[in-house]
Design a protein around this motif. Sequence first.
Motif, PDB file in Angstrom:
ATOM      1  N   TRP A  11     -11.934   3.748  -5.240  1.00 20.05           N
ATOM      2  CA  TRP A  11     -10.511   4.045  -5.444  1.00 20.05           C
ATOM      3  C   TRP A  11      -9.629   3.051  -4.701  1.00 20.05           C
ATOM      4  O   TRP A  11      -8.587   2.630  -5.207  1.00 20.05           O
ATOM      5  CB  TRP A  11     -10.180   5.475  -5.009  1.00 20.05           C
ATOM      6  N   LEU A  12     -10.065   2.644  -3.501  1.00 21.25           N
ATOM      7  CA  LEU A  12      -9.311   1.622  -2.770  1.00 21.25           C
ATOM      8  C   LEU A  12      -9.301   0.306  -3.548  1.00 21.25           C
ATOM      9  O   LEU A  12      -8.296  -0.408  -3.561  1.00 21.25           O
ATOM     10  CB  LEU A  12      -9.933   1.407  -1.386  1.00 21.25           C
ATOM     11  N   ALA A  13     -10.421   0.008  -4.190  1.00 19.49           N
ATOM     12  CA  ALA A  13     -10.487  -1.206  -5.003  1.00 19.49           C
ATOM     13  C   ALA A  13      -9.499  -1.130  -6.162  1.00 19.49           C
ATOM     14  O   ALA A  13      -8.837  -2.119  -6.494  1.00 19.49           O
ATOM     15  CB  ALA A  13     -11.907  -1.418  -5.528  1.00 19.49           C
ATOM     16  N   LEU A  14      -9.387   0.051  -6.770  1.00 17.89           N
ATOM     17  CA  LEU A  14      -8.431   0.214  -7.867  1.00 17.89           C
ATOM     18  C   LEU A  14      -6.997   0.028  -7.369  1.00 17.89           C
ATOM     19  O   LEU A  14      -6.183  -0.629  -8.025  1.00 17.89           O
ATOM     20  CB  LEU A  14      -8.587   1.594  -8.504  1.00 17.89           C
ATOM     21  N   LEU A  15      -6.693   0.597  -6.210  1.00 14.63           N
ATOM     22  CA  LEU A  15      -5.346   0.457  -5.660  1.00 14.63           C
ATOM     23  C   LEU A  15      -5.017  -1.006  -5.382  1.00 14.63           C
ATOM     24  O   LEU A  15      -3.913  -1.475  -5.680  1.00 14.63           O
ATOM     25  CB  LEU A  15      -5.205   1.271  -4.363  1.00 14.63           C
ATOM     26  N   TYR A  16      -5.963  -1.730  -4.819  1.00 12.13           N
ATOM     27  CA  TYR A  16      -5.703  -3.133  -4.523  1.00 12.13           C
ATOM     28  C   TYR A  16      -5.660  -3.969  -5.797  1.00 12.13           C
ATOM     29  O   TYR A  16      -4.938  -4.963  -5.872  1.00 12.13           O
ATOM     30  CB  TYR A  16      -6.752  -3.687  -3.555  1.00 12.13           C
ATOM     31  N   PHE A  17      -6.442  -3.563  -6.779  1.00 10.59           N
ATOM     32  CA  PHE A  17      -6.381  -4.213  -8.102  1.00 10.59           C
ATOM     33  C   PHE A  17      -4.962  -4.136  -8.654  1.00 10.59           C
ATOM     34  O   PHE A  17      -4.393  -5.136  -9.109  1.00 10.59           O
ATOM     35  CB  PHE A  17      -7.375  -3.520  -9.041  1.00 10.59           C
ATOM     36  N   LEU A  18      -4.381  -2.936  -8.596  1.00 12.98           N
ATOM     37  CA  LEU A  18      -3.018  -2.749  -9.097  1.00 12.98           C
ATOM     38  C   LEU A  18      -2.013  -3.505  -8.237  1.00 12.98           C
ATOM     39  O   LEU A  18      -1.029  -4.062  -8.749  1.00 12.98           O
ATOM     40  CB  LEU A  18      -2.677  -1.257  -9.124  1.00 12.98           C
ATOM     41  N   ARG A  71      -0.891  10.953   6.997  1.00 12.90           N
ATOM     42  CA  ARG A  71      -2.156  10.955   6.271  1.00 12.90           C
ATOM     43  C   ARG A  71      -2.217   9.736   5.358  1.00 12.90           C
ATOM     44  O   ARG A  71      -1.307   9.504   4.564  1.00 12.90           O
ATOM     45  CB  ARG A  71      -2.283  12.238   5.454  1.00 12.90           C
ATOM     46  N   PRO A  72      -3.292   8.935   5.447  1.00 13.21           N
ATOM     47  CA  PRO A  72      -3.403   7.745   4.594  1.00 13.21           C
ATOM     48  C   PRO A  72      -3.264   8.060   3.115  1.00 13.21           C
ATOM     49  O   PRO A  72      -2.644   7.297   2.374  1.00 13.21           O
ATOM     50  CB  PRO A  72      -4.808   7.215   4.922  1.00 13.21           C
ATOM     51  N   SER A  73      -3.841   9.168   2.669  1.00 12.11           N
ATOM     52  CA  SER A  73      -3.784   9.500   1.246  1.00 12.11           C
ATOM     53  C   SER A  73      -2.345   9.668   0.778  1.00 12.11           C
ATOM     54  O   SER A  73      -1.980   9.231  -0.326  1.00 12.11           O
ATOM     55  CB  SER A  73      -4.578  10.785   0.965  1.00 12.11           C
ATOM     56  N   ARG A  74      -1.511  10.260   1.582  1.00 15.47           N
ATOM     57  CA  ARG A  74      -0.118  10.482   1.193  1.00 15.47           C
ATOM     58  C   ARG A  74       0.718   9.209   1.348  1.00 15.47           C
ATOM     59  O   ARG A  74       1.563   8.894   0.502  1.00 15.47           O
ATOM     60  CB  ARG A  74       0.489  11.612   2.028  1.00 15.47           C
ATOM     61  N   TRP A  75       0.505   8.482   2.446  1.00 15.34           N
ATOM     62  CA  TRP A  75       1.313   7.296   2.685  1.00 15.34           C
ATOM     63  C   TRP A  75       1.015   6.207   1.653  1.00 15.34           C
ATOM     64  O   TRP A  75       1.924   5.590   1.108  1.00 15.34           O
ATOM     65  CB  TRP A  75       1.066   6.767   4.103  1.00 15.34           C
ATOM     66  N   LEU A  76      -0.275   5.973   1.383  1.00 17.14           N
ATOM     67  CA  LEU A  76      -0.627   4.965   0.394  1.00 17.14           C
ATOM     68  C   LEU A  76      -0.125   5.357  -0.990  1.00 17.14           C
ATOM     69  O   LEU A  76       0.321   4.512  -1.769  1.00 17.14           O
ATOM     70  CB  LEU A  76      -2.147   4.748   0.376  1.00 17.14           C
ATOM     71  N   ALA A  77      -0.176   6.644  -1.300  1.00 17.24           N
ATOM     72  CA  ALA A  77       0.330   7.119  -2.587  1.00 17.24           C
ATOM     73  C   ALA A  77       1.837   6.897  -2.690  1.00 17.24           C
ATOM     74  O   ALA A  77       2.352   6.514  -3.747  1.00 17.24           O
ATOM     75  CB  ALA A  77       0.000   8.595  -2.774  1.00 17.24           C
ATOM     76  N   PHE A  78       2.537   7.135  -1.595  1.00 14.69           N
ATOM     77  CA  PHE A  78       3.996   6.980  -1.600  1.00 14.69           C
ATOM     78  C   PHE A  78       4.408   5.528  -1.840  1.00 14.69           C
ATOM     79  O   PHE A  78       5.262   5.246  -2.693  1.00 14.69           O
ATOM     80  CB  PHE A  78       4.575   7.475  -0.275  1.00 14.69           C
ATOM     81  N   ILE A  79       3.803   4.591  -1.099  1.00 13.33           N
ATOM     82  CA  ILE A  79       4.201   3.196  -1.281  1.00 13.33           C
ATOM     83  C   ILE A  79       3.777   2.694  -2.657  1.00 13.33           C
ATOM     84  O   ILE A  79       4.457   1.852  -3.258  1.00 13.33           O
ATOM     85  CB  ILE A  79       3.651   2.285  -0.152  1.00 13.33           C
ATOM     86  N   LEU A 183       0.337   9.062  -8.345  1.00 10.19           N
ATOM     87  CA  LEU A 183       0.487  10.516  -8.388  1.00 10.19           C
ATOM     88  C   LEU A 183      -0.836  11.244  -8.163  1.00 10.19           C
ATOM     89  O   LEU A 183      -0.850  12.362  -7.641  1.00 10.19           O
ATOM     90  CB  LEU A 183       1.096  10.933  -9.725  1.00 10.19           C
ATOM     91  N   VAL A 184      -1.956  10.616  -8.553  1.00 11.70           N
ATOM     92  CA  VAL A 184      -3.255  11.297  -8.388  1.00 11.70           C
ATOM     93  C   VAL A 184      -3.966  10.882  -7.096  1.00 11.70           C
ATOM     94  O   VAL A 184      -4.950  11.520  -6.710  1.00 11.70           O
ATOM     95  CB  VAL A 184      -4.177  11.029  -9.598  1.00 11.70           C
ATOM     96  N   THR A 185      -3.487   9.849  -6.419  1.00 10.91           N
ATOM     97  CA  THR A 185      -4.145   9.362  -5.203  1.00 10.91           C
ATOM     98  C   THR A 185      -4.308  10.422  -4.118  1.00 10.91           C
ATOM     99  O   THR A 185      -5.387  10.531  -3.512  1.00 10.91           O
ATOM    100  CB  THR A 185      -3.383   8.135  -4.640  1.00 10.91           C
ATOM    101  N   LEU A 189      -8.167  10.428  -2.675  1.00  8.94           N
ATOM    102  CA  LEU A 189      -8.466   9.706  -1.445  1.00  8.94           C
ATOM    103  C   LEU A 189      -8.531  10.651  -0.252  1.00  8.94           C
ATOM    104  O   LEU A 189      -7.595  11.403   0.006  1.00  8.94           O
ATOM    105  CB  LEU A 189      -7.405   8.632  -1.210  1.00  8.94           C
ATOM    106  N   GLN A 190      -9.651  10.615   0.476  1.00  8.20           N
ATOM    107  CA  GLN A 190      -9.801  11.388   1.704  1.00  8.20           C
ATOM    108  C   GLN A 190      -9.164  10.629   2.862  1.00  8.20           C
ATOM    109  O   GLN A 190      -8.881   9.435   2.764  1.00  8.20           O
ATOM    110  CB  GLN A 190     -11.277  11.634   1.993  1.00  8.20           C
ATOM    111  N   ASP A 191      -8.946  11.333   3.964  1.00  8.73           N
ATOM    112  CA  ASP A 191      -8.337  10.688   5.122  1.00  8.73           C
ATOM    113  C   ASP A 191      -9.430  10.175   6.065  1.00  8.73           C
ATOM    114  O   ASP A 191     -10.297   9.434   5.639  1.00  8.73           O
ATOM    115  CB  ASP A 191      -7.361  11.642   5.797  1.00  8.73           C
ATOM    116  N   PHE A 192      -9.445  10.595   7.307  1.00 11.75           N
ATOM    117  CA  PHE A 192     -10.398  10.071   8.270  1.00 11.75           C
ATOM    118  C   PHE A 192     -11.641  10.966   8.372  1.00 11.75           C
ATOM    119  O   PHE A 192     -11.622  12.109   7.923  1.00 11.75           O
ATOM    120  CB  PHE A 192      -9.731   9.936   9.637  1.00 11.75           C
ATOM    121  N   PRO A 193     -12.736  10.452   8.963  1.00 15.05           N
ATOM    122  CA  PRO A 193     -13.978  11.226   9.039  1.00 15.05           C
ATOM    123  C   PRO A 193     -13.828  12.595   9.695  1.00 15.05           C
ATOM    124  O   PRO A 193     -14.523  13.542   9.321  1.00 15.05           O
ATOM    125  CB  PRO A 193     -14.901  10.326   9.880  1.00 15.05           C
TER     126      PRO A 193
END
Length: 452
Positions: A11-18, A71-79, A183-185, A189-193
């Motif tokens: 999923w991170l690869a897809l985000l960076y692809f976009l 939370r990374p999942s929310r912040w990355l989704a927002f940007i 919107l689906v991120t 995407l999970q956060d930290f371990p």
Amino acid sequence: MRRMDWRTVPWLALLYFLNFLDRGNVGNAKLYGFTTDLHITDTQYLIALTVFFFPYAVFELPSNIVLKRLRPSRWLAFIMFVWGVTMTMHGVIKNYAGLVGLRVLLGLAEAGLYPGIVYYLSCWYKRSELGTRVALFFTSATIAGAFSGFLAVAINKMDGIGGKPGWAWIFIIEGLFTVVCALVTPFILQDFPDTAKFISEPERVWVIRRLQADMKFSAGGESFKWKYVKQSLTDWKTWLASIDGPLFAFSLFTPTIINELGYTSTDANLLSVPVYVWGCIVTVIVGFVGDRYGKRAGINLILFGTGLVGYIILIASTNPALSYFAVYLAVAAWVSSNVEGSYKRSATLAMAIGWGNINGAVSSNIYRAVDKPWYRMGHGVVLAYIAIGWLSSLAFYFFLKRENARRDAGERDEVIVGVDNKHADEKNGTYESVEHARMDKGDEWSGFRYSL
């Protein structure tokens, strides 16, 4: 480990692809009359590319700090959502002012993704495992470079639909797809371990303990302190690792360079595809070899050397076929592994990448229309960047090697209360225990060894 890989890297690869697709598609759109329809001069086009990089560079540090605190999942989704909307608006602008405003906003929104992803992965994987994962997600950039050519050719066939030119549909369709993914991120995407839901409690303990054993203690949780940011800003590694200007010159101008060698717009977009496929293959190999053998300095020097050969050929050549071959060589280039502490690592990654992105402002202005078709000035500037990168990598290696030797000799040993150590020196700090020293000093702790 396989479950971790499947739940993080794809999923991170897809985000960076976009991210890479949306950032660079302006180069593809230009070939289909984007600048002509908006009555934008070559100088204005270069300025519009340039203004992207200043907010992109400045916002990376605060973005990484916010990512850790939220939370990374929310912040990355927002940007992502913001830059997706911004990219879509590229398809409806009417003038140069609109383009400049959107490029500033795009740089602001996209800034946090790359350093955020690298930092995020460093909180899941050991140093010996990180290179392969970073390489796998980074290949999406090369895939985006290849796919953008195909996609631009296909979308341009919509020319005239809805009264819009083909180049407008390139921006609109790619931007809307980014918005959907944003919107689906949060649901994927999970956060930290220490908070991930896809691992059991025993697995969670195992993941955190193995990271602690690898000196990435922060995966188990770390409170924010401004001193970690200060440590990053005063660390020489942050400033020596900031040479990535050639990446942006390559991604933004490859279709144009090939086009000016005498190929049509469609052929130029398609001929950029195998260049990026080759880059994808090399990136995966480099990541695997780096993790397998741990000799990242040698790999860096070899890759920078290959880039030097490629750009020397581009400068010297007046043969289109030879120049096209040189582009393959040019595409063929270790900080997170050598910075300890969650917040310091996030700040260092953001600073190193952000400072390097200011170089993108330079590289956006070096491929001028007056220099076509061979663009020797642009190639010469990129060649200088690569030469500096080679020298920086060499210096990075020798400085880290010297520091490891000093730590082996005990020159950096702290005073640990109740422990008799003839090498201990109060100037290195006094601590209640080794664990306290380790937590407080991060990669400056005497027991930390840099990977070479």
